[in-house]
Design a protein around this motif. Structure first.
Motif, short mmCIF file in Angstrom:
data_model
loop_
_atom_site.label_atom_id
_atom_site.label_comp_id
_atom_site.label_asym_id
_atom_site.label_seq_id
_atom_site.Cartn_x
_atom_site.Cartn_y
_atom_site.Cartn_z
N ALA A 188 0.83 -1.21 0.00
CA ALA A 188 0.00 0.00 0.00
C ALA A 188 0.86 1.26 0.00
O ALA A 188 0.49 2.28 -0.60
CB ALA A 188 -0.92 -0.01 1.22
N LEU A 189 2.02 1.19 0.67
CA LEU A 189 2.95 2.32 0.70
C LEU A 189 3.78 2.42 -0.58
O LEU A 189 4.47 3.40 -0.82
CB LEU A 189 3.89 2.18 1.89
N ARG A 190 3.73 1.33 -1.39
CA ARG A 190 4.49 1.24 -2.63
C ARG A 190 5.98 1.43 -2.37
O ARG A 190 6.67 2.19 -3.06
CB ARG A 190 3.97 2.26 -3.65
N MET A 191 6.46 0.67 -1.41
CA MET A 191 7.87 0.73 -1.03
C MET A 191 8.55 -0.60 -1.33
O MET A 191 7.92 -1.66 -1.27
CB MET A 191 8.01 1.02 0.47
N GLY A 192 9.85 -0.53 -1.61
CA GLY A 192 10.66 -1.72 -1.75
C GLY A 192 11.02 -2.27 -0.39
O GLY A 192 10.74 -1.65 0.65
N ARG A 193 11.64 -3.45 -0.39
CA ARG A 193 11.95 -4.11 0.88
C ARG A 193 12.84 -3.25 1.77
O ARG A 193 12.56 -3.05 2.95
CB ARG A 193 12.63 -5.46 0.62
N ASP A 194 13.93 -2.73 1.23
CA ASP A 194 14.88 -1.97 2.04
C ASP A 194 14.25 -0.67 2.56
O ASP A 194 14.48 -0.28 3.71
CB ASP A 194 16.13 -1.65 1.23
N GLU A 195 13.47 0.00 1.71
CA GLU A 195 12.84 1.25 2.13
C GLU A 195 11.83 1.01 3.25
O GLU A 195 11.77 1.76 4.22
CB GLU A 195 12.16 1.92 0.94
N PHE A 196 11.04 -0.07 3.10
CA PHE A 196 10.05 -0.39 4.12
C PHE A 196 10.74 -0.78 5.43
O PHE A 196 10.32 -0.37 6.52
CB PHE A 196 9.17 -1.53 3.62
N ALA A 197 11.82 -1.57 5.34
CA ALA A 197 12.57 -1.97 6.54
C ALA A 197 13.13 -0.74 7.24
O ALA A 197 13.08 -0.63 8.47
CB ALA A 197 13.68 -2.93 6.16
N GLY A 198 13.65 0.22 6.45
CA GLY A 198 14.19 1.43 7.04
C GLY A 198 13.13 2.26 7.74
O GLY A 198 13.38 2.84 8.80
N LYS A 199 11.94 2.29 7.18
CA LYS A 199 10.85 3.06 7.78
C LYS A 199 10.42 2.45 9.12
O LYS A 199 10.05 3.17 10.05
CB LYS A 199 9.66 3.10 6.83
N LEU A 200 10.51 1.13 9.21
CA LEU A 200 10.14 0.43 10.44
C LEU A 200 11.30 0.33 11.43
O LEU A 200 11.08 0.02 12.61
CB LEU A 200 9.65 -0.99 10.12
N GLY A 201 12.51 0.54 10.94
CA GLY A 201 13.67 0.39 11.80
C GLY A 201 14.04 -1.06 12.06
O GLY A 201 14.52 -1.40 13.14
N VAL A 202 13.80 -1.93 11.05
CA VAL A 202 14.14 -3.34 11.18
C VAL A 202 15.09 -3.74 10.06
O VAL A 202 15.29 -3.00 9.10
CB VAL A 202 12.87 -4.24 11.12
N HIS A 203 15.68 -4.92 10.18
CA HIS A 203 16.58 -5.41 9.15
C HIS A 203 15.77 -5.87 7.93
O HIS A 203 14.67 -6.43 8.08
CB HIS A 203 17.40 -6.58 9.68
N PRO A 204 16.26 -5.63 6.71
CA PRO A 204 15.54 -6.09 5.51
C PRO A 204 15.21 -7.58 5.52
O PRO A 204 14.21 -8.00 4.94
CB PRO A 204 16.51 -5.75 4.38
N GLN A 205 16.04 -8.39 6.19
CA GLN A 205 15.76 -9.82 6.25
C GLN A 205 14.47 -10.11 7.03
O GLN A 205 13.79 -11.11 6.79
CB GLN A 205 16.93 -10.57 6.90
N THR A 206 14.14 -9.21 7.97
CA THR A 206 12.88 -9.38 8.70
C THR A 206 11.70 -9.22 7.75
O THR A 206 10.74 -9.99 7.80
CB THR A 206 12.78 -8.34 9.84
N VAL A 207 11.77 -8.22 6.88
CA VAL A 207 10.70 -8.02 5.89
C VAL A 207 10.64 -9.21 4.94
O VAL A 207 9.57 -9.69 4.59
CB VAL A 207 10.93 -6.71 5.11
#
Length: 210
Positions: free
Chosen positions: A17-36
């Motif tokens: 819904a945010l139209r974000m890639g994995r790394d961008e979404f992980a950064g917004k949440l403050g988590v590691h991309p592997q979590t996403v």
């Protein structure tokens, strides 16, 4: 729409819904991309409380068009007060031992049996076997159903299944959610999980394996 419990699937819908890639979404949440990435590969996973809070914050700050896209992506709707979340709990035994995982969300001694979310129409036995393998690498088969209850701590509808170990030694394959996994002696189970938190039919079934 309000989200009561975030799952990997709902988190991925929010990302879309945010139209974000994995790394961008992980950064917004403050988590590691592997979590996403784990949320994408295991949509039934329930993120731990700090991640639940982070997802709440991102959703609450989202603009109306993002919330509308999220609502359109959610099929079926997330659990509500009239739609209780269901989980399958695997009680895996072998030669006087039972398999446990140590969850990160409940403190250093929060040991539990492997478990996974059962989607509407899903088979608890299939979920129990699949999630045990995904979390610990242990292969098992369901021997019998032990019963079900509304879990007194989490409020979810828990279905318990006694399982036999087939092969594999426990390895923590889900470090985002668990900190450890092991075979615990059945006779010493209450050293890991307080007796008043263990579903009574589990204790009865384990007496034969002590």
């Amino acid at each position: 729409m309000d989200v009561i419990t975030w799952t990997g699937e709902l988190a991925c819908h929010l990302q879309a819904a945010l139209r974000m890639g994995r790394d961008e979404f992980a950064g917004k949440l403050g988590v590691h991309p592997q979590t996403v990435a784990a949320w994408h590969s295991r949509p039934g996973i329930v993120p731990r409380p700090d991640m639940q809070a982070a997802l709440d914050t991102v959703y609450e700050k989202a603009l109306p068009p993002v919330r509308l896209r999220f609502a359109q992506l959610v099929r079926p709707p997330e659990p509500t007060a009239t739609q209780t979340l269901r989980v399958a709990v695997a009680v895996v035994v072998r030669r006087g031992e039972v398999l446990l995982v140590q969850r990160r969300d409940g403190g250093p001694l929060d040991w539990q049996f492997p478990a996974g979310i059962v989607k509407p129409g899903g088979d608890p036995a299939t979920v129990a076997v699949r999630e045990t393998r995904a979390e610990t690498g242990v292969h098992c088969s369901v021997r019998q159903e032990l019963g079900s209850r509304i879990h007194p701590q989490t409020g979810v509808a828990a279905e318990y299944l006694l399982c036999d170990h087939l092969m594999g030694e426990p390895t923590n394959l889900d470090p985002a959610e668990n900190s450890d996994t092991l075979w615990a002696p059945v006779a010493a189970l209450t050293r890991f999980i307080p007796a008043d938190r263990i579903y009574a039919p589990i204790l009865t079934a384990l007496e034969a394996h002590a």
